[in-house]
Design an enzyme around this catalytic site. Structure first.
Site, PDB file in Angstrom:
ATOM      1  N   HIS A 173       0.511  -1.516  -0.061  1.00 53.32           N
ATOM      2  CA  HIS A 173      -0.163   0.145   0.228  1.00 53.32           C
ATOM      3  C   HIS A 173       0.376   1.169   0.095  1.00 53.32           C
ATOM      4  O   HIS A 173       1.571   1.192   0.843  1.00 53.32           O
ATOM      5  CB  HIS A 173      -1.032  -0.103   1.432  1.00 53.32           C
ATOM      6  CG  HIS A 173      -1.523   1.000   1.626  1.00 53.32           C
ATOM      7  ND1 HIS A 173      -2.837   1.137   0.582  1.00 53.32           N
ATOM      8  CD2 HIS A 173      -1.008   2.645   1.650  1.00 53.32           C
ATOM      9  CE1 HIS A 173      -3.686   2.684   0.716  1.00 53.32           C
ATOM     10  NE2 HIS A 173      -2.549   2.718   2.115  1.00 53.32           N
ATOM     11  N   ASP A 176     -15.379   2.657   7.093  1.00 47.25           N
ATOM     12  CA  ASP A 176     -14.393   3.831   6.565  1.00 47.25           C
ATOM     13  C   ASP A 176     -14.449   4.119   5.447  1.00 47.25           C
ATOM     14  O   ASP A 176     -14.351   5.427   5.791  1.00 47.25           O
ATOM     15  CB  ASP A 176     -13.116   3.051   5.957  1.00 47.25           C
ATOM     16  CG  ASP A 176     -12.577   3.749   5.424  1.00 47.25           C
ATOM     17  OD1 ASP A 176     -11.373   4.421   5.901  1.00 47.25           O
ATOM     18  OD2 ASP A 176     -12.061   3.811   4.459  1.00 47.25           O
ATOM     19  N   ARG A 178     -14.640  12.650   7.405  1.00 45.77           N
ATOM     20  CA  ARG A 178     -14.035  13.668   8.343  1.00 45.77           C
ATOM     21  C   ARG A 178     -13.463  14.564   7.023  1.00 45.77           C
ATOM     22  O   ARG A 178     -13.673  15.806   7.423  1.00 45.77           O
ATOM     23  CB  ARG A 178     -12.352  11.914   8.335  1.00 45.77           C
ATOM     24  CG  ARG A 178     -12.390  11.337   9.440  1.00 45.77           C
ATOM     25  CD  ARG A 178     -11.683   9.984   9.042  1.00 45.77           C
ATOM     26  NE  ARG A 178     -10.546  10.515   8.718  1.00 45.77           N
ATOM     27  CZ  ARG A 178      -9.585   9.889   8.123  1.00 45.77           C
ATOM     28  NH1 ARG A 178      -9.925   8.580   7.651  1.00 45.77           N
ATOM     29  NH2 ARG A 178      -8.163  10.649   8.225  1.00 45.77           N
ATOM     30  N   SER A 233      -7.855   4.032   9.409  1.00 49.51           N
ATOM     31  CA  SER A 233      -8.422   4.272   7.957  1.00 49.51           C
ATOM     32  C   SER A 233      -7.435   3.000   6.872  1.00 49.51           C
ATOM     33  O   SER A 233      -8.215   2.112   6.577  1.00 49.51           O
ATOM     34  CB  SER A 233      -8.606   5.451   7.245  1.00 49.51           C
ATOM     35  OG  SER A 233      -9.018   4.671   5.880  1.00 49.51           O
ATOM     36  N   LYS A 274      -9.122  -1.479   5.898  1.00 55.13           N
ATOM     37  CA  LYS A 274      -8.500  -2.257   4.667  1.00 55.13           C
ATOM     38  C   LYS A 274      -8.043  -3.723   4.379  1.00 55.13           C
ATOM     39  O   LYS A 274      -8.531  -3.897   4.097  1.00 55.13           O
ATOM     40  CB  LYS A 274      -8.832  -0.910   3.939  1.00 55.13           C
ATOM     41  CG  LYS A 274      -9.707  -0.094   3.134  1.00 55.13           C
ATOM     42  CD  LYS A 274      -9.912   1.253   2.757  1.00 55.13           C
ATOM     43  CE  LYS A 274      -9.047   2.054   2.940  1.00 55.13           C
ATOM     44  NZ  LYS A 274      -8.704   3.498   3.042  1.00 55.13           N
TER      45      LYS A 274
HETATM   46  N1  URA Z   1      -5.758   6.776   2.545  1.00 65.19           N
HETATM   47  C1  URA Z   1      -6.953   6.000   3.673  1.00 65.19           C
HETATM   48  O1  URA Z   1      -6.979   5.330   2.944  1.00 65.19           O
HETATM   49  N2  URA Z   1      -7.326   7.038   4.370  1.00 65.19           N
HETATM   50  C2  URA Z   1      -7.167   8.100   4.662  1.00 65.19           C
HETATM   51  O2  URA Z   1      -7.340   8.229   5.535  1.00 65.19           O
HETATM   52  C3  URA Z   1      -6.212   8.156   4.073  1.00 65.19           C
HETATM   53  C4  URA Z   1      -5.648   8.350   3.051  1.00 65.19           C
END
Ligand code: URA
Length: 471
Positions: free
Chosen positions: A82, A161, A168, A183, A187
């Site tokens: 990621h 999320d 947010r 967050s 995932k």
């Molecule tokens: N990428 C994400 O998946 N979540 C965030 O809060 C910021 C960047």
């Protein structure tokens, strides 16, 4: 339990338990906790932060809000990767097939781009016919068969999320370390891989503008991953200037193909080799980083890595001729030729390149205004220029133009003479050109002295600690 008591507890600096976080998160997803209470909680987290165990509990509460992918039917150690997002970051397009060609299965769920950093899915979708909307069964079957798939994240994974991020976004609570870490990691954990390699960007084009903030985020995410039983490592990498030369969807895909064919810009190639080496070691396909790297280098030279991308494109319904090696596509050997050079007069029509990937109608050069060395190419401004042209989206529902973007002809440290091209703007809509040019002019700085080079790979964070590669 009452949501208001939990908000008060966080507001006053307390630490919430897993049960309390579950109450808030599951209640929010079910619609029992209203937006205004979740917003107040998020703001309390923004100001008060979270303890390490607490942010891991929040992450697991978010994971529990939806399905989890079960990758158990795929043999071997599955390794995910990621990136926290940057300008010109096309590493997934290179890494997923490269690492798969080395024998480590990559079952990757990616996101779409939002803001100035593009998304992997948008880049892949510039290939005619290719779909990233694949059922879980077909996704698993593809990874079992060819070792790699890159698809859109199922909406059933971590619904908390999506809902929390949207809130947010409109309540000034995006840039909170525990909220970003939970967050991202929720995932990754729900996506089911056994091990995770994170690329945490720092610099003008990154979420985390300074090194210390990136380090804190990396440490938190590694800690969350390890607590969840996933081997997790993070590299902190420089995003002061864009990665590679191409910024924009089809342009970046072409650059990824050139890199998979053994060429490509040195920074992109290096980052892919370093991230890929960690993936191979975690995936048990190499004993150490040196062995992993030489394996990956061989796969780039032999054509095996690019062949794996072709297999993936074909499996996902795309035309594999769109990712033929650059010489076959007529792009020549110049690693910066993405796509091939064209007449450089302002607004010269763009010649058709390979015929399969979208090409912008016009190309406009950005000439240097002075002799000297490039001392800055501000990633954020280049990203904004690409967005203005239509390469990115300001809102989720915006349509993107896959053909447009920027090709950087000079990067930090390069010498340049007055009038030589610093960059090219690939565009379709004449009205968007002036704003993009203005941003690019502001992005470049030229000075008399060659600047000191900031390292691309700045630190490695593992469960054992931090190794720094820069002062
Ligand atoms: N990428 C994400 O998946 N979540 C965030 O809060 C910021 C960047």
């Amino acid at each position: 339990m009452r949501a208001v008591d939990l908000i008060l507890k966080k507001r006053d600096g307390g630490t919430l338990s897993r049960e309390e976080l579950d109450f808030l998160v599951q209640g929010y997803v079910r619609g029992e906790v209203p937006d205004y209470q979740m917003a107040a909680f998020l703001m309390a987290v923004y100001f008060r932060g979270m303890e390490p165990g607490e942010v891991a509990d929040l992450t697991m509460a978010m994971v529990e809000s939806g399905d989890r992918m079960d990758l158990g039917s795929i043999p071997g150690i599955k390794v995910d990767k990621h990136s926290t997002g940057g300008v010109g970051d096309k590493t997934t397009l290179v890494l997923a097939p490269l690492v798969a060609a080395a024998g480590v299965p990559v079952a990757k769920m990616s996101g779409r781009g939002l803001g100035h950093s593009g998304g992997t899915l948008d880049k892949l979708e510039s290939i005619p016919g290719l779909t990233v909307d694949i059922s879980p069964d077909r996704f698993l079957e593809q990874v079992r068969r060819i070792g790699v798939a890159v698809v859109g994240q199922s909406r059933r994974l971590v619904p908390a999320d999506g809902k929390m991020y949207a809130l947010r976004d409109v309540t000034g609570t995006v840039d909170s370390l525990p909220l970003i870490a939970s967050s991202v990691m929720s995932k990754k954990i729900a996506a089911g891989a056994d091990a995770i390699v994170l690329d945490v960007k720092t610099g003008s084009g990154a979420f985390m503008k300074d090194f210390d903030a990136a380090l804190a985020l990396a440490r938190t995410m590694v800690d969350i991953g390890e607590r969840a039983g996933r081997h997790t490592r993070a590299l902190i990498t420089n995003m002061d200037q864009p990665l590679g030369h191409a910024v924009g969807n089809a342009l970046e895909l072409r650059e990824a193909v050139v890199t998979l064919a053994g060429g490509g810009p040195p920074d992109l190639r290096e980052l892919c080799l370093v991230l890929g080496s960690h993936m191979l070691v975690l995936g048990g396909a190499a004993r150490d980083l040196a062995e992993a790297r030489s394996r990956l280098e061989e796969l780039l030279v032999s054509g095996a890595a690019l062949a794996r991308l072709r297999a993936m494109v074909e499996a996902q319904g795309g035309d594999p001729r769109a990712v033929l090696p650059p010489t076959v596509q007529g792009q020549g050997g110049d690693p910066r030729a993405v796509p091939p050079p064209r007449p450089s007069a302002a607004t010269a029509p763009a010649a058709p390149a390979d015929g399969l990937l979208p090409v912008a109608r016009c190309v406009h050069p950005v000439p240097a205004r002075a002799d000297g060395y490039v001392t800055r190419v501000d990633a954020l401004l280049v990203g904004r220029a690409a967005m203005v042209l239509g390469a990115g989206r300001a809102r989720k529902e915006d349509l993107i133009d896959p053909a447009v973007g920027i090709v950087l002809r000079r990067k930090v440290g390069d010498p340049v003479a007055r009038g030589e091209p610093l960059a090219e703007v690939h565009y379709n809509d004449d009205d968007r050109l002036p704003a993009a040019l203005e941003l690019l002019e502001a992005a470049y700085r030229i000075e008399g002295q060659r600047p000191p080079v900031r390292p691309l790979i700045m630190a490695l964070v593992t469960r054992d600690g931090v190794e720094r590669y820069c002062a």
